[in-house]
Design a protein around this motif. Structure first.
Motif, PDB file in Angstrom:
ATOM      1  N   UNK A   1       9.090  -4.743  -4.059  1.00  0.00           N
ATOM      2  CA  UNK A   1       8.050  -3.900  -3.482  1.00  0.00           C
ATOM      3  C   UNK A   1       6.742  -4.041  -4.255  1.00  0.00           C
ATOM      4  N   UNK A   2       6.836  -4.059  -5.582  1.00  0.00           N
ATOM      5  CA  UNK A   2       5.640  -4.206  -6.412  1.00  0.00           C
ATOM      6  C   UNK A   2       4.960  -5.547  -6.166  1.00  0.00           C
ATOM      7  N   UNK A   3       5.751  -6.600  -6.066  1.00  0.00           N
ATOM      8  CA  UNK A   3       5.180  -7.925  -5.791  1.00  0.00           C
ATOM      9  C   UNK A   3       4.597  -7.998  -4.385  1.00  0.00           C
ATOM     10  N   UNK A   4       5.070  -7.105  -3.513  1.00  0.00           N
ATOM     11  CA  UNK A   4       4.556  -7.046  -2.156  1.00  0.00           C
ATOM     12  C   UNK A   4       3.388  -6.098  -1.981  1.00  0.00           C
ATOM     13  N   UNK A   5       2.852  -5.588  -3.084  1.00  0.00           N
ATOM     14  CA  UNK A   5       1.647  -4.777  -3.007  1.00  0.00           C
ATOM     15  C   UNK A   5       1.857  -3.288  -2.926  1.00  0.00           C
ATOM     16  N   UNK A   6       3.020  -2.773  -3.367  1.00  0.00           N
ATOM     17  CA  UNK A   6       3.227  -1.331  -3.408  1.00  0.00           C
ATOM     18  C   UNK A   6       2.232  -0.690  -4.378  1.00  0.00           C
ATOM     19  N   UNK A   7       1.728   0.483  -4.036  1.00  0.00           N
ATOM     20  CA  UNK A   7       0.803   1.194  -4.931  1.00  0.00           C
ATOM     21  C   UNK A   7       1.505   1.631  -6.203  1.00  0.00           C
ATOM     22  N   UNK A   8       2.743   2.101  -6.040  1.00  0.00           N
ATOM     23  CA  UNK A   8       3.534   2.554  -7.180  1.00  0.00           C
ATOM     24  C   UNK A   8       5.004   2.532  -6.789  1.00  0.00           C
ATOM     25  N   UNK A   9       5.870   2.465  -7.787  1.00  0.00           N
ATOM     26  CA  UNK A   9       7.307   2.549  -7.537  1.00  0.00           C
ATOM     27  C   UNK A   9       7.936   3.508  -8.534  1.00  0.00           C
ATOM     28  N   UNK A  10       8.964   4.199  -8.075  1.00  0.00           N
ATOM     29  CA  UNK A  10       9.790   5.037  -8.934  1.00  0.00           C
ATOM     30  C   UNK A  10      11.237   4.632  -8.711  1.00  0.00           C
ATOM     31  N   UNK A  11      11.920   4.247  -9.781  1.00  0.00           N
ATOM     32  CA  UNK A  11      13.306   3.778  -9.702  1.00  0.00           C
ATOM     33  C   UNK A  11      14.210   4.784 -10.409  1.00  0.00           C
TER      34      UNK A  11
ATOM     35  N   UNK B   1       6.299  18.665  -5.836  1.00  0.00           N
ATOM     36  CA  UNK B   1       5.412  18.252  -4.772  1.00  0.00           C
ATOM     37  C   UNK B   1       5.199  16.747  -4.681  1.00  0.00           C
ATOM     38  N   UNK B   2       6.175  15.963  -5.127  1.00  0.00           N
ATOM     39  CA  UNK B   2       6.054  14.505  -5.056  1.00  0.00           C
ATOM     40  C   UNK B   2       6.367  14.027  -3.637  1.00  0.00           C
ATOM     41  N   UNK B   3       5.609  13.048  -3.175  1.00  0.00           N
ATOM     42  CA  UNK B   3       5.769  12.540  -1.814  1.00  0.00           C
ATOM     43  C   UNK B   3       5.755  11.018  -1.846  1.00  0.00           C
ATOM     44  N   UNK B   4       6.602  10.399  -1.017  1.00  0.00           N
ATOM     45  CA  UNK B   4       6.726   8.938  -0.989  1.00  0.00           C
ATOM     46  C   UNK B   4       6.588   8.424   0.441  1.00  0.00           C
ATOM     47  N   UNK B   5       6.009   7.237   0.556  1.00  0.00           N
ATOM     48  CA  UNK B   5       5.830   6.614   1.865  1.00  0.00           C
ATOM     49  C   UNK B   5       7.046   5.801   2.287  1.00  0.00           C
ATOM     50  N   UNK B   6       7.829   5.347   1.306  1.00  0.00           N
ATOM     51  CA  UNK B   6       8.993   4.496   1.565  1.00  0.00           C
ATOM     52  C   UNK B   6      10.089   4.869   0.583  1.00  0.00           C
ATOM     53  N   UNK B   7      11.247   5.262   1.099  1.00  0.00           N
ATOM     54  CA  UNK B   7      12.375   5.646   0.244  1.00  0.00           C
ATOM     55  C   UNK B   7      13.545   4.715   0.541  1.00  0.00           C
ATOM     56  N   UNK B   8      14.083   4.108  -0.515  1.00  0.00           N
ATOM     57  CA  UNK B   8      15.199   3.169  -0.398  1.00  0.00           C
ATOM     58  C   UNK B   8      16.466   3.856  -0.884  1.00  0.00           C
ATOM     59  N   UNK B   9      17.489   3.861  -0.037  1.00  0.00           N
ATOM     60  CA  UNK B   9      18.769   4.502  -0.356  1.00  0.00           C
ATOM     61  C   UNK B   9      19.874   3.454  -0.291  1.00  0.00           C
ATOM     62  N   UNK B  10      20.377   3.061  -1.438  1.00  0.00           N
ATOM     63  CA  UNK B  10      21.433   2.035  -1.487  1.00  0.00           C
ATOM     64  C   UNK B  10      22.510   2.463  -2.478  1.00  0.00           C
ATOM     65  N   UNK B  11      23.292   3.486  -2.120  1.00  0.00           N
ATOM     66  CA  UNK B  11      24.285   4.018  -3.054  1.00  0.00           C
ATOM     67  C   UNK B  11      25.542   3.163  -3.129  1.00  0.00           C
ATOM     68  N   UNK B  12      26.330   3.315  -4.201  1.00  0.00           N
ATOM     69  CA  UNK B  12      27.667   2.719  -4.203  1.00  0.00           C
ATOM     70  C   UNK B  12      28.524   3.399  -3.143  1.00  0.00           C
ATOM     71  N   UNK B  13      29.570   2.718  -2.709  1.00  0.00           N
ATOM     72  CA  UNK B  13      30.433   3.300  -1.674  1.00  0.00           C
ATOM     73  C   UNK B  13      31.065   4.602  -2.137  1.00  0.00           C
TER      74      UNK B  13
ATOM     75  N   UNK C   1       0.780  -1.229   0.000  1.00  0.00           N
ATOM     76  CA  UNK C   1       0.000   0.000   0.000  1.00  0.00           C
ATOM     77  C   UNK C   1       0.808   1.272   0.000  1.00  0.00           C
ATOM     78  N   UNK C   2       2.097   1.202  -0.302  1.00  0.00           N
ATOM     79  CA  UNK C   2       2.969   2.376  -0.202  1.00  0.00           C
ATOM     80  C   UNK C   2       3.424   2.875  -1.569  1.00  0.00           C
ATOM     81  N   UNK C   3       3.728   4.164  -1.606  1.00  0.00           N
ATOM     82  CA  UNK C   3       4.396   4.784  -2.748  1.00  0.00           C
ATOM     83  C   UNK C   3       5.900   4.692  -2.484  1.00  0.00           C
ATOM     84  N   UNK C   4       6.617   4.006  -3.355  1.00  0.00           N
ATOM     85  CA  UNK C   4       8.012   3.655  -3.090  1.00  0.00           C
ATOM     86  C   UNK C   4       8.946   4.384  -4.049  1.00  0.00           C
ATOM     87  N   UNK C   5       9.991   4.965  -3.494  1.00  0.00           N
ATOM     88  CA  UNK C   5      11.059   5.585  -4.277  1.00  0.00           C
ATOM     89  C   UNK C   5      12.337   4.795  -4.041  1.00  0.00           C
ATOM     90  N   UNK C   6      12.945   4.316  -5.106  1.00  0.00           N
ATOM     91  CA  UNK C   6      14.157   3.503  -5.037  1.00  0.00           C
ATOM     92  C   UNK C   6      15.292   4.265  -5.704  1.00  0.00           C
TER      93      UNK C   6
END
Length: 387
Positions: free
Chosen positions: A230-240, A283-295, A213-218
């Motif tokens: 996240x999509x397979x887990x029922x995310x409303x939308x994802x942005x990669x 004005x974009x807003x996300x419920x879950x933000x994933x931060x996994x940068x290279x070192x 049920x979350x809007x996800x930013x990856x």
């Protein structure tokens, strides 16, 4: 066999179970790519090691006795490693995982991953690379079910990145399973494969309720494996979001493998800091933000270092995070301790209240040396922000 007497500090380190040999242990060393016996301050045998510089250190201890590096030695290690991963072999929903993980399985300098019916060897220094025929022979004896193998040569430079090692050739791209989700991978195209296997516990959390049920930013999405989970887990939308142009096609391949419509899933080729500004401006807003940068990363305008700049990611994520939202903060920087990473996160929150929901390290198939913190290099935190 060359004998090297070590300092008292190095002797204590080895006796504690730390296996990495560093330049400071041998300030005047003029040897490389060979076996050595390490002697203590009294001239007594301490351990057997090999010397061969790689991205970290100048060599590794591998035994506290005088063992030979023959086929039987490596076969015994592979048999032990295979037994440790029985639960993965019994899991029909997962066909890709690590079979052998460097010092965690008794010998540093190489790892072996399973991708379906194929194995992938990664070589991290010249000495171990020169042992690959013995290692390959031992591996084939213990894993006869593996149809073929590839190798990633991670110390020579881009001209030597990838090659077929033995057996049947794999398709140019093919599908593996992880937690019941399909991912498209490739073994003979540069150093990447389409997925980072050390993150499969984190992806499981996304597919098993965290993203529902979350809007996800990856951010730094690479092939958007987190987004697919996240999509397979029922995310409303994802942005990669990823700066590499190739990431879009590779990301979409994962979604299509799972029969997911792309209607609510975006793939943006852009610098992540530019996207933060874009999202805030629009004005974009996300419920879950994933931060996994290279070192470490560099583009035309600036450089990014996890140890010095991760707080900037947190600070800018907060600007577009929904009230009560979640951040998944991840790094694989071995030179950054868990404690220092937490300090960098806290610097980014700058007084905003938050708490850790879950802390992740390496998954069970990525066995590591429990006597050396840097061996457990993966640090991931699921964070609840109380704005």
């Amino acid at each position: 066999m060359k004998k090297l007497r070590v300092s008292l500090a190095t002797e204590k380190k080895i006796k504690k179970g730390q296996l990495l040999l560093e330049k400071k242990d041998f300030p005047h060393l003029d040897l490389d790519h060979q076996l050595v016996d390490l002697m203590d301050q009294r001239g007594q045998f301490l351990a057997r090691a090999y010397l061969s510089p790689q991205n970290k250190g100048v060599g590794w201890v591998f035994a506290k006795q005088a063992l030979d590096l023959d086929v039987a030695f490596f076969r015994a290690l592979f048999e032990q490693a295979k037994a440790k991963r029985q639960s993965y072999r019994d899991d029909a929903g997962t066909t890709a995982y690590r079979l052998f993980n460097q010092e965690g399985d008794g010998f540093a300098g190489f790892s072996v991953d399973l991708y379906g019916d194929y194995a992938l060897f990664s070589w991290y220094n010249l000495f171990v690379f020169e042992q690959r025929e013995k290692i390959s022979q031992a591996f084939r004896a213990v894993f006869p079910e593996v149809l073929g193998a590839y190798e990633k040569i991670r110390f020579k430079g881009p001209a030597y990145e990838s090659a077929h090692l033995y057996g049947q050739a794999a398709p140019e791209s093919f599908t593996i399973l992880e937690n019941g989700i399909r991912y498209s991978v490739f073994l003979n195209d540069g150093l990447m494969t389409g997925i980072f296997l050390d993150q499969h516990d984190v992806r499981a959390s996304l597919s098993q309720g965290l993203a529902t049920g979350k809007r996800v930013l990856n951010m730094f999405s690479y092939t958007a494996a987190f987004s697919v989970a996240a999509a397979m887990g029922g995310a409303l939308e994802t942005t990669s979001v990823d700066l590499a142009k190739r990431s879009r096609d590779l990301s979409q391949a994962h979604f299509l493998e799972n029969g997911l419509s792309l209607d609510h899933h975006q793939f943006v080729v852009m610098d992540v800091f530019a996207y933060f500004k874009y999202a805030k401006r629009h004005g974009l807003v996300y419920d879950l933000i994933i931060l996994d940068p290279p070192s470490f990363a560099r583009n035309k305008k600036e450089t990014f270092s996890v140890a010095k700049d991760y707080h900037r990611l947190i600070a800018q994520a907060l600007d577009i995070l929904a009230e009560g939202g979640l951040i998944v903060a991840s790094t694989n920087a071995a030179n950054l301790s868990r404690q220092k990473f937490k300090k960098e996160l806290d610097k980014g929150f700058a007084g905003v209240k938050y708490h850790f929901l879950v802390e992740w390290g390496l998954p069970a198939d990525f066995t590591y040396n429990k006597k050396d913190e840097s061996s457990n290099y993966l640090k991931v935190f699921t964070i609840k922000v109380n704005q």
